[in-house]
Scaffold this motif. Structure first.
Motif, PDB file in Angstrom:
ATOM      1  N   GLU A 182      -5.317   8.631  -5.172  1.00  0.00           N
ATOM      2  CA  GLU A 182      -6.723   8.318  -4.890  1.00  0.00           C
ATOM      3  C   GLU A 182      -6.997   6.818  -4.891  1.00  0.00           C
ATOM      4  O   GLU A 182      -7.753   6.331  -4.089  1.00  0.00           O
ATOM      5  CB  GLU A 182      -7.641   9.013  -5.886  1.00  0.00           C
ATOM      6  CG  GLU A 182      -7.695  10.513  -5.685  1.00  0.00           C
ATOM      7  CD  GLU A 182      -8.223  10.891  -4.304  1.00  0.00           C
ATOM      8  OE1 GLU A 182      -9.229  10.325  -3.838  1.00  0.00           O
ATOM      9  OE2 GLU A 182      -7.594  11.753  -3.673  1.00  0.00           O
ATOM     10  N   TYR A 189       0.836  -1.214   0.000  1.00  0.00           N
ATOM     11  CA  TYR A 189       0.000   0.000   0.000  1.00  0.00           C
ATOM     12  C   TYR A 189       0.864   1.256   0.000  1.00  0.00           C
ATOM     13  O   TYR A 189       0.545   2.236  -0.677  1.00  0.00           O
ATOM     14  CB  TYR A 189      -0.942   0.028   1.201  1.00  0.00           C
ATOM     15  CG  TYR A 189      -2.255  -0.669   0.962  1.00  0.00           C
ATOM     16  CD1 TYR A 189      -3.040  -0.373  -0.138  1.00  0.00           C
ATOM     17  CD2 TYR A 189      -2.718  -1.617   1.861  1.00  0.00           C
ATOM     18  CE1 TYR A 189      -4.257  -1.011  -0.349  1.00  0.00           C
ATOM     19  CE2 TYR A 189      -3.931  -2.255   1.663  1.00  0.00           C
ATOM     20  CZ  TYR A 189      -4.698  -1.941   0.552  1.00  0.00           C
ATOM     21  OH  TYR A 189      -5.900  -2.576   0.352  1.00  0.00           O
ATOM     22  N   THR A 190       1.953   1.252   0.741  1.00  0.00           N
ATOM     23  CA  THR A 190       2.817   2.435   0.777  1.00  0.00           C
ATOM     24  C   THR A 190       3.384   2.712  -0.605  1.00  0.00           C
ATOM     25  O   THR A 190       3.387   3.857  -1.060  1.00  0.00           O
ATOM     26  CB  THR A 190       3.935   2.262   1.816  1.00  0.00           C
ATOM     27  OG1 THR A 190       3.349   2.012   3.096  1.00  0.00           O
ATOM     28  CG2 THR A 190       4.810   3.501   1.901  1.00  0.00           C
ATOM     29  N   LEU A 224       0.173   3.800  -2.873  1.00  0.00           N
ATOM     30  CA  LEU A 224      -0.480   5.058  -2.515  1.00  0.00           C
ATOM     31  C   LEU A 224       0.457   6.260  -2.561  1.00  0.00           C
ATOM     32  O   LEU A 224       0.011   7.389  -2.739  1.00  0.00           O
ATOM     33  CB  LEU A 224      -1.126   4.946  -1.131  1.00  0.00           C
ATOM     34  CG  LEU A 224      -2.282   3.951  -1.025  1.00  0.00           C
ATOM     35  CD1 LEU A 224      -2.712   3.783   0.428  1.00  0.00           C
ATOM     36  CD2 LEU A 224      -3.462   4.387  -1.887  1.00  0.00           C
ATOM     37  N   SER A 225       1.764   6.027  -2.395  1.00  0.00           N
ATOM     38  CA  SER A 225       2.717   7.143  -2.451  1.00  0.00           C
ATOM     39  C   SER A 225       3.255   7.358  -3.859  1.00  0.00           C
ATOM     40  O   SER A 225       3.981   8.319  -4.096  1.00  0.00           O
ATOM     41  CB  SER A 225       3.897   6.896  -1.497  1.00  0.00           C
ATOM     42  OG  SER A 225       4.790   5.930  -2.023  1.00  0.00           O
ATOM     43  N   VAL A 232      -1.155  11.381  -1.342  1.00  0.00           N
ATOM     44  CA  VAL A 232      -1.711  10.030  -1.471  1.00  0.00           C
ATOM     45  C   VAL A 232      -2.500   9.945  -2.760  1.00  0.00           C
ATOM     46  O   VAL A 232      -3.374  10.780  -3.011  1.00  0.00           O
ATOM     47  CB  VAL A 232      -2.611   9.700  -0.259  1.00  0.00           C
ATOM     48  CG1 VAL A 232      -3.263   8.338  -0.431  1.00  0.00           C
ATOM     49  CG2 VAL A 232      -1.796   9.736   1.029  1.00  0.00           C
ATOM     50  N   LYS A 285      -4.651  -0.241   5.161  1.00  0.00           N
ATOM     51  CA  LYS A 285      -4.726   0.820   4.142  1.00  0.00           C
ATOM     52  C   LYS A 285      -5.003   2.169   4.796  1.00  0.00           C
ATOM     53  O   LYS A 285      -4.374   3.176   4.452  1.00  0.00           O
ATOM     54  CB  LYS A 285      -5.814   0.491   3.120  1.00  0.00           C
ATOM     55  CG  LYS A 285      -5.886   1.487   1.971  1.00  0.00           C
ATOM     56  CD  LYS A 285      -6.933   1.060   0.953  1.00  0.00           C
ATOM     57  CE  LYS A 285      -6.969   1.986  -0.238  1.00  0.00           C
ATOM     58  NZ  LYS A 285      -7.991   1.562  -1.223  1.00  0.00           N
ATOM     59  N   THR A 343      -2.416   5.354   4.844  1.00  0.00           N
ATOM     60  CA  THR A 343      -2.855   6.667   4.362  1.00  0.00           C
ATOM     61  C   THR A 343      -2.541   7.749   5.396  1.00  0.00           C
ATOM     62  O   THR A 343      -2.023   8.816   5.050  1.00  0.00           O
ATOM     63  CB  THR A 343      -4.361   6.633   4.028  1.00  0.00           C
ATOM     64  OG1 THR A 343      -4.581   5.652   3.002  1.00  0.00           O
ATOM     65  CG2 THR A 343      -4.859   7.978   3.542  1.00  0.00           C
TER      66      THR A 343
END
Length: 139
Positions: free
Chosen positions: A136, A23-24, A27-28, A134, A120, A124
């Motif tokens: 979307e 996720y990191t 999302l990044s 972040v 998640k 975030t």
């Protein structure tokens, strides 16, 4: 400006820490250097974790559990532990957080989904605290 670096640590590095790392990264959009490791790594990623992350459009097939090293901790700005107890070395000047999360080991995908969703949300919030925009969607 250098990229912040985050290390996620859990015992087997087969579930929680792998989801958080994935996720990191997603999302990044690559703005964070990401590591994950375990104090007693498993042989492979938890299949239910792999399936739950595929539902999010994130494929963990290429990931492998890795052993926690002192070098990985020293190279990271933020160290997030997830039930690794005293196995994680502590160094001055690092930001440490311990995320209390259910362990997906031995669970089916239905039980993994709420863990995934909580991770998640925490990722975030972590990215926001690091002033990292972040994306979307994680896909």
């Amino acid at each position: 400006m250098t990229r912040p670096s985050v290390l996620y640590v859990c015992v087997h590095n087969a579930g929680r820490s792998q989801m958080a790392a994935a996720y990191t990264r997603a999302l990044s959009d690559g703005a964070v250097e990401v590591r994950s490791a375990g104090s007693a790594p498993a042989d492979s990623i938890n299949p239910a974790v792999h399936a739950a992350m595929l539902e999010e459009g994130i494929d963990l097939a290429a990931e492998r559990p890795k052993l926690l090293t002192t070098d990985a901790v020293q190279a990271s700005d933020v160290v997030i532990t997830m039930g690794c107890g005293d196995a994680c070395p502590i160094f001055p000047g690092k930001r440490y957080e311990d995320w209390q999360l259910d362990d997906p080991a031995g669970q089916g995908v239905e039980a993994v989904r709420p863990i995934r969703d909580e991770i998640k949300g925490r990722v975030t919030a972590l990215l926001a605290s690091l002033d990292v925009p972040v994306r979307e969607a994680a896909r």
